[in-house]
Motif scaffolding. Structure first.
Motif: not given
Length: 151
Positions: A16-21, A105-109
């Motif tokens: 995943v490069k389009w969201v900074e995890l 906490l969550y991220y959407l990739h």
């Protein structure tokens, strides 16, 4: 046990490069069943990163859609066999509300923008329910039921 959960049918966090995890150790799960089983076994994770489309059938339906503005109306996810990241988010929201555990906490990739918006909406609705101290669950259904309209 403190852990971080990455939900995606094919990618790994390093892909995943389009969201900074965050640079953390991730437990990777590939589908709804693994997502639910992991949380039931290990508890609610510290961080979750969501993909939306978790099976080939989701991608095929997405590719068949003809109008990007109404893609959410064109794909009938309720007729598909495999559950999506949205289903996972609904399950997590209901689980957290039922147990009185804060939404992590969550991220959407996901590359599915509408799917991301729906996941965000259900998790924020759960936060609102919990912050207001109201009873009930954020999806209007029991854990794991499919609801197409997100309030």
């Amino acid at each position: 046990m403190s852990y971080n959960l990455f939900l995606d049918d094919s990618r790994n966090p390093r892909d995943v490069k389009w969201v900074e995890l965050p640079l953390v150790a991730w437990t990777v799960v590939r589908n709804y069943r693994e997502f639910v089983e992991t949380i039931q076994r290990d508890g609610v994770p510290r961080i979750v990163s969501f993909d939306h489309d978790l099976a080939d059938e989701h991608y095929k339906e997405f590719a068949r859609a003809t109008d990007p503005k109404t893609i959410d109306k064109q794909i009938k996810y309720e007729t598909l066999t495999e559950k999506t990241g949205y289903d996972c988010a609904k399950w997590l929201a209901n689980f957290c509300v039922d147990k009185g555990i804060p939404i992590p906490l969550y991220y959407l990739h996901s590359l599915n923008g509408i799917g991301c918006a729906n996941i965000h909406s259900i998790l924020e609705s759960a936060r609102k329910v919990m912050n207001e101290g109201t009873s009930g669950n954020p999806t209007g259904g029991s854990t794991g039921e499919r609801q197409d309209d997100v309030g």
